[in-house]
Design a protein around this motif. Structure first.
Motif, PDB file in Angstrom:
ATOM      1  N   GLU A  20       2.298   1.929  -3.376  1.00 26.55           N
ATOM      2  CA  GLU A  20       1.296   2.527  -4.274  1.00 26.55           C
ATOM      3  C   GLU A  20       1.089   4.010  -3.946  1.00 26.55           C
ATOM      4  O   GLU A  20       0.982   4.847  -4.833  1.00 26.55           O
ATOM      5  CB  GLU A  20      -0.041   1.781  -4.152  1.00 26.55           C
ATOM      6  CG  GLU A  20      -0.036   0.432  -4.851  1.00 26.55           C
ATOM      7  CD  GLU A  20      -1.301  -0.357  -4.584  1.00 26.55           C
ATOM      8  OE1 GLU A  20      -2.265   0.203  -4.019  1.00 26.55           O
ATOM      9  OE2 GLU A  20      -1.315  -1.549  -4.924  1.00 26.55           O
ATOM     10  N   GLU A  21       1.053   4.313  -2.652  1.00 25.90           N
ATOM     11  CA  GLU A  21       0.851   5.695  -2.226  1.00 25.90           C
ATOM     12  C   GLU A  21       2.016   6.578  -2.674  1.00 25.90           C
ATOM     13  O   GLU A  21       1.826   7.697  -3.157  1.00 25.90           O
ATOM     14  CB  GLU A  21       0.711   5.745  -0.701  1.00 25.90           C
ATOM     15  CG  GLU A  21       0.224   7.100  -0.212  1.00 25.90           C
ATOM     16  CD  GLU A  21       0.069   7.145   1.301  1.00 25.90           C
ATOM     17  OE1 GLU A  21       0.075   6.085   1.927  1.00 25.90           O
ATOM     18  OE2 GLU A  21      -0.037   8.256   1.829  1.00 25.90           O
ATOM     19  N   LYS A  22       3.208   6.037  -2.535  1.00 27.61           N
ATOM     20  CA  LYS A  22       4.397   6.774  -2.963  1.00 27.61           C
ATOM     21  C   LYS A  22       4.328   7.059  -4.463  1.00 27.61           C
ATOM     22  O   LYS A  22       4.577   8.184  -4.915  1.00 27.61           O
ATOM     23  CB  LYS A  22       5.648   5.944  -2.643  1.00 27.61           C
ATOM     24  CG  LYS A  22       6.946   6.579  -3.086  1.00 27.61           C
ATOM     25  CD  LYS A  22       8.106   5.646  -2.783  1.00 27.61           C
ATOM     26  CE  LYS A  22       9.399   6.185  -3.332  1.00 27.61           C
ATOM     27  NZ  LYS A  22      10.512   5.246  -3.096  1.00 27.61           N
TER      28      LYS A  22
ATOM     29  N   LEU B 271       0.828  -1.216   0.000  1.00 31.74           N
ATOM     30  CA  LEU B 271       0.000   0.000   0.000  1.00 31.74           C
ATOM     31  C   LEU B 271       0.864   1.268   0.000  1.00 31.74           C
ATOM     32  O   LEU B 271       0.568   2.233  -0.717  1.00 31.74           O
ATOM     33  CB  LEU B 271      -0.931   0.006   1.215  1.00 31.74           C
ATOM     34  CG  LEU B 271      -2.115  -0.950   1.147  1.00 31.74           C
ATOM     35  CD1 LEU B 271      -2.830  -1.004   2.488  1.00 31.74           C
ATOM     36  CD2 LEU B 271      -3.097  -0.513   0.058  1.00 31.74           C
ATOM     37  N   THR B 272       1.910   1.260   0.794  1.00 30.21           N
ATOM     38  CA  THR B 272       2.765   2.458   0.842  1.00 30.21           C
ATOM     39  C   THR B 272       3.510   2.660  -0.482  1.00 30.21           C
ATOM     40  O   THR B 272       3.738   3.797  -0.902  1.00 30.21           O
ATOM     41  CB  THR B 272       3.782   2.398   2.010  1.00 30.21           C
ATOM     42  OG1 THR B 272       4.476   1.164   1.950  1.00 30.21           O
ATOM     43  CG2 THR B 272       3.113   2.560   3.343  1.00 30.21           C
TER      44      THR B 272
ATOM     45  N   LEU C 137       1.667   7.216  -6.346  1.00 33.84           N
ATOM     46  CA  LEU C 137       0.601   8.192  -6.607  1.00 33.84           C
ATOM     47  C   LEU C 137       1.063   9.612  -6.300  1.00 33.84           C
ATOM     48  O   LEU C 137       0.806  10.548  -7.060  1.00 33.84           O
ATOM     49  CB  LEU C 137      -0.637   7.863  -5.762  1.00 33.84           C
ATOM     50  CG  LEU C 137      -1.521   6.729  -6.270  1.00 33.84           C
ATOM     51  CD1 LEU C 137      -2.571   6.382  -5.228  1.00 33.84           C
ATOM     52  CD2 LEU C 137      -2.211   7.140  -7.573  1.00 33.84           C
ATOM     53  N   LEU C 138       1.749   9.762  -5.166  1.00 32.11           N
ATOM     54  CA  LEU C 138       2.232  11.090  -4.786  1.00 32.11           C
ATOM     55  C   LEU C 138       3.232  11.630  -5.810  1.00 32.11           C
ATOM     56  O   LEU C 138       3.174  12.785  -6.202  1.00 32.11           O
ATOM     57  CB  LEU C 138       2.903  11.025  -3.406  1.00 32.11           C
ATOM     58  CG  LEU C 138       1.960  11.086  -2.214  1.00 32.11           C
ATOM     59  CD1 LEU C 138       2.694  10.718  -0.938  1.00 32.11           C
ATOM     60  CD2 LEU C 138       1.345  12.472  -2.079  1.00 32.11           C
TER      61      LEU C 138
END
Lengths: 84, 163
Positions: B104-106, B101-102, B108-109
Protein backbone atom coordinates in the motif's frame (compact mmCIF):
# COMPACT_ATOMS: atom_id res chain seq x y z
CA UNK A 1 32.56 4.36 -31.64
CA UNK A 2 33.03 7.09 -29.04
CA UNK A 3 35.79 6.96 -26.45
CA UNK A 4 35.79 8.32 -22.93
CA UNK A 5 37.73 8.17 -19.67
CA UNK A 6 37.14 9.31 -16.12
CA UNK A 7 38.82 12.66 -16.75
CA UNK A 8 36.41 13.41 -19.60
CA UNK A 9 33.43 12.52 -17.39
CA UNK A 10 34.86 14.82 -14.74
CA UNK A 11 35.09 17.60 -17.35
CA UNK A 12 31.41 17.11 -18.24
CA UNK A 13 30.53 17.51 -14.57
CA UNK A 14 32.69 20.65 -14.37
CA UNK A 15 30.78 22.08 -17.36
CA UNK A 16 27.54 21.56 -15.43
CA UNK A 17 28.92 22.70 -12.10
CA UNK A 18 32.13 24.77 -12.47
CA UNK A 19 33.06 24.70 -8.77
CA UNK A 20 33.72 20.95 -9.09
CA UNK A 21 36.98 21.93 -10.86
CA UNK A 22 38.52 22.49 -7.42
CA UNK A 23 37.12 19.35 -5.81
CA UNK A 24 39.78 16.75 -4.92
CA UNK A 25 38.08 13.92 -6.80
CA UNK A 26 39.69 10.70 -7.91
CA UNK A 27 38.04 7.87 -9.84
CA UNK A 28 36.52 6.32 -6.74
CA UNK A 29 35.54 9.45 -4.78
CA UNK A 30 31.85 9.57 -3.92
CA UNK A 31 30.38 12.18 -6.28
CA UNK A 32 27.20 12.65 -4.23
CA UNK A 33 29.01 12.74 -0.89
CA UNK A 34 31.46 15.31 -2.27
CA UNK A 35 28.58 17.44 -3.54
CA UNK A 36 29.77 17.14 -7.14
CA UNK A 37 26.47 15.58 -8.16
CA UNK A 38 22.97 16.02 -6.84
CA UNK A 39 19.56 15.13 -8.22
CA UNK A 40 19.72 18.12 -10.57
CA UNK A 41 23.21 17.66 -11.95
CA UNK A 42 22.95 13.90 -12.25
CA UNK A 43 20.02 14.27 -14.66
CA UNK A 44 21.91 16.94 -16.59
CA UNK A 45 24.95 14.65 -16.69
CA UNK A 46 22.80 11.84 -18.07
CA UNK A 47 21.59 14.16 -20.82
CA UNK A 48 25.12 15.38 -21.54
CA UNK A 49 26.47 11.83 -21.81
CA UNK A 50 23.60 10.88 -24.13
CA UNK A 51 24.25 13.85 -26.40
CA UNK A 52 28.06 13.71 -26.46
CA UNK A 53 28.36 9.93 -26.77
CA UNK A 54 25.28 9.46 -28.96
CA UNK A 55 23.78 6.89 -26.62
CA UNK A 56 20.38 6.47 -24.95
CA UNK A 57 20.38 5.22 -21.38
CA UNK A 58 18.14 2.39 -20.34
CA UNK A 59 15.69 3.30 -17.61
CA UNK A 60 16.95 0.44 -15.46
CA UNK A 61 20.43 2.01 -15.40
CA UNK A 62 19.24 5.33 -14.01
CA UNK A 63 20.10 4.42 -10.45
CA UNK A 64 22.26 6.44 -8.10
CA UNK A 65 24.81 3.64 -7.63
CA UNK A 66 25.66 3.74 -11.35
CA UNK A 67 26.67 7.38 -10.89
CA UNK A 68 28.23 7.23 -7.44
CA UNK A 69 31.79 7.78 -8.71
CA UNK A 70 33.65 8.36 -11.97
CA UNK A 71 34.73 4.73 -12.18
CA UNK A 72 31.14 3.47 -11.82
CA UNK A 73 29.98 5.78 -14.62
CA UNK A 74 32.84 4.68 -16.86
CA UNK A 75 32.12 1.02 -16.14
CA UNK A 76 28.43 1.49 -17.03
CA UNK A 77 29.31 3.22 -20.30
CA UNK A 78 31.86 0.63 -21.31
CA UNK A 79 29.95 -2.47 -20.35
CA UNK A 80 26.50 -1.54 -21.62
CA UNK A 81 26.79 1.25 -24.14
CA UNK A 82 29.61 0.22 -26.41
CA UNK A 83 31.78 3.17 -25.45
CA UNK A 84 35.53 2.57 -25.36
CA UNK B 1 17.95 -3.44 -22.30
CA UNK B 2 15.35 -2.38 -24.82
CA UNK B 3 16.81 -2.10 -28.32
CA UNK B 4 14.00 0.06 -29.54
CA UNK B 5 14.87 3.73 -29.28
CA UNK B 6 11.97 6.12 -29.59
CA UNK B 7 12.39 9.66 -30.76
CA UNK B 8 10.15 12.37 -29.39
CA UNK B 9 9.90 15.45 -31.56
CA UNK B 10 8.53 18.62 -30.06
CA UNK B 11 6.93 21.15 -32.42
CA UNK B 12 6.18 24.83 -32.07
CA UNK B 13 2.42 24.94 -32.74
CA UNK B 14 2.44 28.41 -34.22
CA UNK B 15 5.47 28.00 -36.48
CA UNK B 16 4.86 24.26 -36.98
CA UNK B 17 8.60 23.72 -36.77
CA UNK B 18 10.52 21.30 -34.54
CA UNK B 19 11.99 22.87 -31.43
CA UNK B 20 13.46 19.93 -29.55
CA UNK B 21 14.39 16.28 -29.92
CA UNK B 22 14.59 13.70 -27.15
CA UNK B 23 15.46 10.05 -27.58
CA UNK B 24 14.47 7.40 -25.06
CA UNK B 25 14.30 3.65 -24.62
CA UNK B 26 11.74 3.46 -21.83
CA UNK B 27 10.70 6.80 -20.42
CA UNK B 28 7.62 8.35 -21.97
CA UNK B 29 8.44 11.89 -23.02
CA UNK B 30 5.22 12.57 -24.89
CA UNK B 31 3.56 15.69 -23.52
CA UNK B 32 1.87 18.68 -25.08
CA UNK B 33 1.55 22.29 -24.04
CA UNK B 34 -0.71 25.08 -25.24
CA UNK B 35 2.05 26.31 -27.54
CA UNK B 36 3.82 23.07 -28.55
CA UNK B 37 3.04 19.43 -29.20
CA UNK B 38 5.04 16.21 -29.27
CA UNK B 39 5.16 13.40 -31.79
CA UNK B 40 6.67 10.00 -31.08
CA UNK B 41 8.54 8.40 -33.93
CA UNK B 42 11.07 5.64 -34.49
CA UNK B 43 12.77 7.68 -37.20
CA UNK B 44 16.00 9.60 -36.86
CA UNK B 45 15.50 13.10 -35.59
CA UNK B 46 15.79 16.17 -37.79
CA UNK B 47 17.89 19.12 -36.75
CA UNK B 48 15.97 21.56 -34.59
CA UNK B 49 14.79 24.59 -36.52
CA UNK B 50 12.69 26.94 -34.43
CA UNK B 51 14.37 29.76 -32.55
CA UNK B 52 11.65 29.98 -29.91
CA UNK B 53 13.73 30.14 -26.75
CA UNK B 54 10.76 30.01 -24.37
CA UNK B 55 9.40 26.81 -25.90
CA UNK B 56 12.82 25.19 -26.00
CA UNK B 57 13.37 25.95 -22.33
CA UNK B 58 9.90 24.70 -21.37
CA UNK B 59 10.48 21.39 -23.13
CA UNK B 60 14.00 21.03 -21.67
CA UNK B 61 12.72 21.59 -18.12
CA UNK B 62 9.75 19.26 -18.62
CA UNK B 63 12.13 16.58 -19.93
CA UNK B 64 14.34 17.04 -16.87
CA UNK B 65 11.23 16.64 -14.69
CA UNK B 66 10.07 13.46 -16.43
CA UNK B 67 13.56 11.98 -16.18
CA UNK B 68 14.02 12.66 -12.49
CA UNK B 69 10.55 11.45 -11.66
CA UNK B 70 11.31 8.22 -13.54
CA UNK B 71 14.52 7.85 -11.51
CA UNK B 72 12.59 8.45 -8.28
CA UNK B 73 9.94 5.95 -9.35
CA UNK B 74 12.69 3.43 -10.06
CA UNK B 75 14.10 4.01 -6.58
CA UNK B 76 10.72 3.27 -5.02
CA UNK B 77 10.46 0.03 -7.01
CA UNK B 78 13.95 -1.00 -5.86
CA UNK B 79 13.30 -0.19 -2.21
CA UNK B 80 10.02 -2.09 -2.22
CA UNK B 81 11.26 -5.04 -4.25
CA UNK B 82 10.74 -8.55 -2.92
CA UNK B 83 14.49 -8.84 -2.38
CA UNK B 84 14.68 -5.61 -0.34
CA UNK B 85 11.64 -6.49 1.76
CA UNK B 86 12.99 -9.97 2.51
CA UNK B 87 16.03 -8.35 4.09
CA UNK B 88 13.88 -6.52 6.64
CA UNK B 89 13.64 -8.52 9.88
CA UNK B 90 9.94 -9.12 10.50
CA UNK B 91 8.68 -12.18 12.37
CA UNK B 92 6.81 -14.77 10.34
CA UNK B 93 3.50 -14.12 12.04
CA UNK B 94 3.54 -10.47 10.99
CA UNK B 95 5.10 -10.86 7.55
CA UNK B 96 1.91 -11.03 5.49
CA UNK B 97 0.54 -7.93 7.23
CA UNK B 98 3.90 -6.23 6.70
CA UNK B 99 3.87 -7.06 2.99
CA UNK B 100 0.31 -5.78 2.63
CA UNK B 101 1.23 -2.49 4.31
CA UNK B 102 4.38 -2.02 2.26
CA UNK B 103 2.45 -2.74 -0.95
CA UNK B 104 0.00 0.00 0.00
CA UNK B 105 2.84 2.37 0.87
CA UNK B 106 4.54 1.69 -2.43
CA UNK B 107 1.30 2.39 -4.29
CA UNK B 108 0.77 5.63 -2.38
CA UNK B 109 4.31 6.81 -3.09
CA UNK B 110 4.00 6.06 -6.79
CA UNK B 111 0.68 7.92 -6.96
CA UNK B 112 2.26 10.86 -5.15
CA UNK B 113 5.18 10.91 -7.59
CA UNK B 114 2.78 10.95 -10.53
CA UNK B 115 0.67 13.66 -8.93
CA UNK B 116 3.73 15.82 -8.25
CA UNK B 117 4.98 15.34 -11.77
CA UNK B 118 1.63 16.43 -13.20
CA UNK B 119 1.48 19.43 -10.86
CA UNK B 120 4.96 20.65 -11.76
CA UNK B 121 4.45 19.90 -15.43
CA UNK B 122 1.25 21.94 -15.60
CA UNK B 123 3.04 24.96 -14.15
CA UNK B 124 5.94 24.65 -16.57
CA UNK B 125 3.71 24.18 -19.60
CA UNK B 126 1.55 27.16 -18.66
CA UNK B 127 4.51 29.54 -18.17
CA UNK B 128 4.39 32.64 -20.35
CA UNK B 129 7.99 33.80 -19.99
CA UNK B 130 11.43 32.23 -19.57
CA UNK B 131 11.64 33.89 -16.13
CA UNK B 132 8.48 32.03 -15.09
CA UNK B 133 9.96 28.76 -16.34
CA UNK B 134 13.20 29.38 -14.43
CA UNK B 135 11.31 30.30 -11.30
CA UNK B 136 9.25 27.10 -11.44
CA UNK B 137 12.38 25.11 -12.22
CA UNK B 138 14.06 26.51 -9.13
CA UNK B 139 11.00 25.69 -7.06
CA UNK B 140 11.03 22.17 -8.39
CA UNK B 141 14.69 21.66 -7.63
CA UNK B 142 14.41 23.04 -4.15
CA UNK B 143 11.12 21.46 -3.35
CA UNK B 144 10.88 19.02 -0.52
CA UNK B 145 7.94 17.55 -2.40
CA UNK B 146 10.18 16.42 -5.18
CA UNK B 147 12.40 14.99 -2.48
CA UNK B 148 9.62 12.91 -0.94
CA UNK B 149 11.63 10.16 -2.44
CA UNK B 150 14.89 11.68 -3.47
CA UNK B 151 16.99 9.43 -5.69
CA UNK B 152 20.01 10.66 -3.81
CA UNK B 153 20.27 9.37 -0.25
CA UNK B 154 22.47 12.27 0.75
CA UNK B 155 19.70 14.72 -0.12
CA UNK B 156 17.15 12.63 1.69
CA UNK B 157 19.33 12.59 4.80
CA UNK B 158 19.67 16.37 4.54
CA UNK B 159 15.89 16.75 4.40
CA UNK B 160 15.54 14.61 7.53
CA UNK B 161 18.29 16.57 9.30
CA UNK B 162 16.62 19.88 8.46
CA UNK B 163 13.43 18.74 10.10
Amino acid sequence: MKTIDTEQIRQYIVELKPEVRDFPLDATSGLFDAGALDSYTVIMLIQTLEERLDIVFDYSDLRAFNFENLEAILKLLKTKYDVK
Amino acid sequence: MSDLIKTFLFYDRQADKPIFVKRSRDIDYSFDGPDFYSVETAAAAPITASENGLLKRKVAVAIWLRTIMAVIDRGVSDDFSERSLKAIPVDDASRSKFLKLTAEEKQLLKERILLNRKRFEQKILAAKTIEEVESEFLMMRNSVQIGIYSPIERELRKIYEDY
